[in-house]
Write a protein that holds these residues in place. Structure first.
Motif, PDB file in Angstrom:
ATOM      1  N   ASN A  86       1.599  19.622 -24.033  1.00 42.84           N
ATOM      2  CA  ASN A  86       0.532  20.531 -24.410  1.00 42.84           C
ATOM      3  C   ASN A  86       1.080  21.859 -24.901  1.00 42.84           C
ATOM      4  OD1 ASN A  86       1.036  22.049 -21.886  1.00 42.84           O
ATOM      5  ND2 ASN A  86       0.018  20.311 -20.893  1.00 42.84           N
ATOM      6  N   THR A  89      -7.716   8.711 -21.299  1.00 41.42           N
ATOM      7  CA  THR A  89      -7.533   9.965 -22.033  1.00 41.42           C
ATOM      8  C   THR A  89      -8.700  10.905 -21.780  1.00 41.42           C
ATOM      9  OG1 THR A  89      -6.321   8.783 -23.774  1.00 41.42           O
ATOM     10  CG2 THR A  89      -7.148  10.971 -24.308  1.00 41.42           C
ATOM     11  N   GLN A 147      -1.975  11.735 -25.562  1.00 40.00           N
ATOM     12  CA  GLN A 147      -3.266  12.320 -25.209  1.00 40.00           C
ATOM     13  C   GLN A 147      -4.019  12.739 -26.464  1.00 40.00           C
ATOM     14  OE1 GLN A 147      -3.225  15.772 -22.621  1.00 40.00           O
ATOM     15  NE2 GLN A 147      -5.401  15.609 -22.192  1.00 40.00           N
ATOM     16  N   GLN A 182     -19.247  15.081 -22.573  1.00 39.23           N
ATOM     17  CA  GLN A 182     -18.230  16.081 -22.886  1.00 39.23           C
ATOM     18  C   GLN A 182     -18.816  17.277 -23.629  1.00 39.23           C
ATOM     19  OE1 GLN A 182     -15.380  13.575 -24.974  1.00 39.23           O
ATOM     20  NE2 GLN A 182     -14.016  13.618 -23.215  1.00 39.23           N
ATOM     21  N   ASP A 219      -8.437  14.574 -20.279  1.00 32.12           N
ATOM     22  CA  ASP A 219      -9.057  15.690 -20.992  1.00 32.12           C
ATOM     23  C   ASP A 219      -9.948  16.490 -20.037  1.00 32.12           C
ATOM     24  OD1 ASP A 219      -7.863  14.805 -23.305  1.00 32.12           O
ATOM     25  OD2 ASP A 219      -9.718  14.208 -24.309  1.00 32.12           O
ATOM     26  N   LEU A 238      -8.142  20.685 -27.386  1.00 30.85           N
ATOM     27  CA  LEU A 238      -8.861  20.217 -26.214  1.00 30.85           C
ATOM     28  C   LEU A 238      -9.909  21.236 -25.751  1.00 30.85           C
ATOM     29  CD1 LEU A 238      -8.345  17.549 -24.744  1.00 30.85           C
ATOM     30  CD2 LEU A 238      -7.087  18.814 -23.024  1.00 30.85           C
ATOM     31  N   SER A 287      -3.451  19.503 -27.163  1.00 25.27           N
ATOM     32  CA  SER A 287      -2.803  18.321 -26.573  1.00 25.27           C
ATOM     33  C   SER A 287      -1.977  17.659 -27.663  1.00 25.27           C
ATOM     34  CB  SER A 287      -3.840  17.348 -26.014  1.00 25.27           C
ATOM     35  OG  SER A 287      -4.675  16.852 -27.044  1.00 25.27           O
TER      36      SER A 287
END
Length: 615
Positions: free
Chosen positions: A363, A317, A350, A241, A321, A444, A346
């Protein structure tokens, strides 16, 4: 069992247990009249040599059936039965181990065999019992998932450390001699930074600097780290990520190793980390949609592979994402650069990292106050593209329209802060309901400082306002666990979900609401429910036993919910959160009752602690 009232009670109990429900009234009465009852503590075992022999029925407690290699073949709970001689046809090595203090009815062997000879259905059940146990063994002994191993199992311990006052030339020479691509900047046993090949290229050579420049001037300061006990999954997910190629590994506050991307190569194409990585490379909504279409099947594979509810929630999740982030990036590519700093937020499950299948969108967007009004349309266009893309990828539009595409939840930071302050100062029913979503917040994408500024206002307003906390507590108490008199389950009596209960609404949400209330009251920034409960221990606001009980209750309920959804996927049904307590094994029923009782006791504590504010 000579007492008539006792006989009636035993008969009623056995009528609801397989295969005694196949017996006639006369057969059942005859069997019960010859039964004996005995108590057996945790740890006692039954083998083929155990005397007296016969069929043993668990009135309470639990027992494991294990083979010669101690492999778990089955786990029995209230109302289930076993005959060790029958299970040991051939090898004589199968044993039954009491794992919870048990009260056992024993039907002597002569009476047991007589029933088998006179009742075909009763006999057929026990004829197939041993093979059923063996077939079910895989469910209790899943193949270990390599991604759950500790990162210490693959990290490199032979690391290169340099002083922050060393020159870049000296550091590069040491890296070349050791044939490593990173050096860790340490002073007085404290990790200050990391210097990588990439830093040398982009921050030294590309900038025209010479080798005399100090390491502290070009290193990456205060790098993110991971614990040596964290799993390979958590490590790989973070590196994927954040696009890290090197990650320092810590143990008791000390640097003990490094893990690199080459350490984390995995073979399975459907590995969740690879799925996240593939999503990040898609150049269209349709490409993302194609990847996530098989999410249900993959979840079943992960569960069969041994993953538990917390890990599955974390994976799902992370995938949602990744979908949202890639959709944002694609929208940015179409719209051009943002007019000013902003962050995609988020909310709800989430934000907490607790999603399972069937989640809808929650969101919003927070925008820097420096952005002019005439520039706000850029954020509207992006929000609509992303929310529409999420819907195409299976994340349903929020029924309450709590989405960034709604102008109400796409605002400058000051407007967000004003909204939060108004909620806290005038806790209307609507405001309290909104808090259940908005106070679980996570950035996010974008400028995370904006989200932190908003969260700090949330924590300050909530923790300092006893009336607001009381209103929040009242909302928590409205959602009672579904247990009635004598701990009977309260289920829907009619409609589509007759004889079922919503395990998410009646089980998962009460725990998250309890943890949220205590976290807000004590100004704790954690959002994940388990992390909140753990932090409450550390901050001295919850007893260890209470925190662990709530955590165990949450994980058990989430596990039931996950197993229910997996079964629906395998049948080809749409997933939902409605389970029928009647369909659960007896042991699972009792565990669910215990979980609901823990929640009920935690709510009683809330009633006591926040009573003054409610008044």
């Amino acid at each position: 069992m000579a007492d008539a009232s006792e006989l009636v009670a035993v008969i009623e109990f056995l009528r609801g247990s397989l295969p005694f429900n196949e017996l006639s009234d006369a057969e059942l009465q005859q069997a019960v009249s010859s039964m004996q009852v005995s108590y057996h503590p945790h740890g006692e075992s039954f083998s083929v040599d155990s005397k007296p022999s016969g069929l043993r029925i668990l009135r309470s407690g639990a027992a494991d059936i294990r083979d010669a290699d101690n492999k778990l073949l089955d786990r029995l709970g209230e109302g289930e039965s076993f005959n060790i001689a029958g299970l040991n046809a051939g090898d004589g090595k199968v044993v039954a181990l009491v794992i919870e203090d048990a009260l056992i009815y024993r039907l002597p062997d002569v009476a047991y065999q007589t029933l088998r000879g006179s009742n075909r259905a009763f006999d057929r059940y026990f004829s197939g019992q041993r093979s059923r146990r063996l077939r079910r063994a895989a469910r209790y002994q899943p193949e270990p998932n390599a991604m759950l191993a500790a990162v210490s199992s693959v990290m490199t311990r032979d690391i290169l450390t340099v002083s922050p006052d060393a020159s870049v030339c000296q550091a590069a020479t040491l890296m070349a001699e050791r044939r490593v691509s990173s050096a860790f900047v340490v002073a007085d046993d404290e990790l200050l930074g990391i210097l990588t090949d990439r830093d040398l290229r982009t921050r030294v050579l590309a900038k025209g600097l010479d080798g005399a420049v100090l390491v502290r001037a070009v290193m990456t300061p205060a790098p993110e780290t991971i614990s040596s006990e964290d799993s390979l999954f958590a490590t790989t997910l973070m590196m994927t990520q954040r696009r890290f190629h090197h990650l320092p590994v810590m143990e008791d506050g000390r640097l003990v190793g490094v893990v690199t991307t080459s350490d984390l190569i995995v073979a399975k194409k459907n590995d969740p980390v690879y799925l996240v990585n593939h999503i990040a490379r898609q150049d269209s909504v349709e490409g993302i949609q194609a990847l996530v279409e098989s999410m249900g099947t993959l979840m079943v594979e992960w569960v069969v592979g041994g993953m538990r509810a917390p890990q599955v929630s974390q994976i799902l999740t992370a995938i949602s994402d990744a979908v949202a982030v890639r959709l944002i990036q694609l929208a940015e590519a179409d719209l051009g650069p943002a007019p000013g700093p902003w962050a995609w937020l988020s909310f709800g499950s989430q934000a907490r990292g607790e999603q399972l299948l069937g989640a809808d969108q929650d969101n919003g967007i927070v925008i820097a106050d420096s952005v002019a009004d005439e520039q706000l349309d850029w954020y509207r266009q992006l929000a609509e593209k992303v929310c529409d893309g999420l819907a195409l990828c299976g994340y349903k539009y929020c029924p309450g329209n709590i989405m960034a595409s709604n102008a109400e939840w796409r605002s400058p930071l000051a407007a967000w802060q004003d909204t939060v302050q108004s909620w806290a100062r005038m806790p209307t029913e609507d405001a309290v309901m909104r808090v259940s979503i908005f106070f679980d917040i996570r950035a996010l994408y974008g400028d995370r400082r904006l989200a932190k500024s908003l969260q700090s206002v949330m924590l300050q307003e909530a923790s300092s306002n006893s009336i607001f906390l009381a209103a929040l507590a009242a909302n928590v108490l409205d959602n009672k666990p579904p247990l009635g008199i004598f701990r009977r389950f309260v289920v829907d009596r009619d409609g589509e979900h007759r004889d079922s209960l919503d395990i998410k609404k009646r089980g998962v949400l009460p725990v998250t609401e309890i943890a949220r209330l205590h976290a807000l009251a004590n100004k704790l920034p954690e959002v994940n429910t388990s992390s909140r409960l753990q932090s409450l221990i550390g901050a001295g606001h919850m007893a260890i036993v209470d925190s662990r009980n709530l955590t165990d209750a949450l994980h058990f309920i989430q596990g039931l919910r996950m197993d229910h959804q997996c079964a629906q996927i395998q049948r080809g049904d749409a997933v939902d959160n409605y389970i029928s307590p009647r369909a659960l094994p007896r042991l699972a029923k009792e565990q669910l009752r215990d979980a609901f009782t823990i929640i009920d006791e935690a709510q009683a504590s809330i009633r006591q602690n926040y009573r003054a504010g409610m008044a």
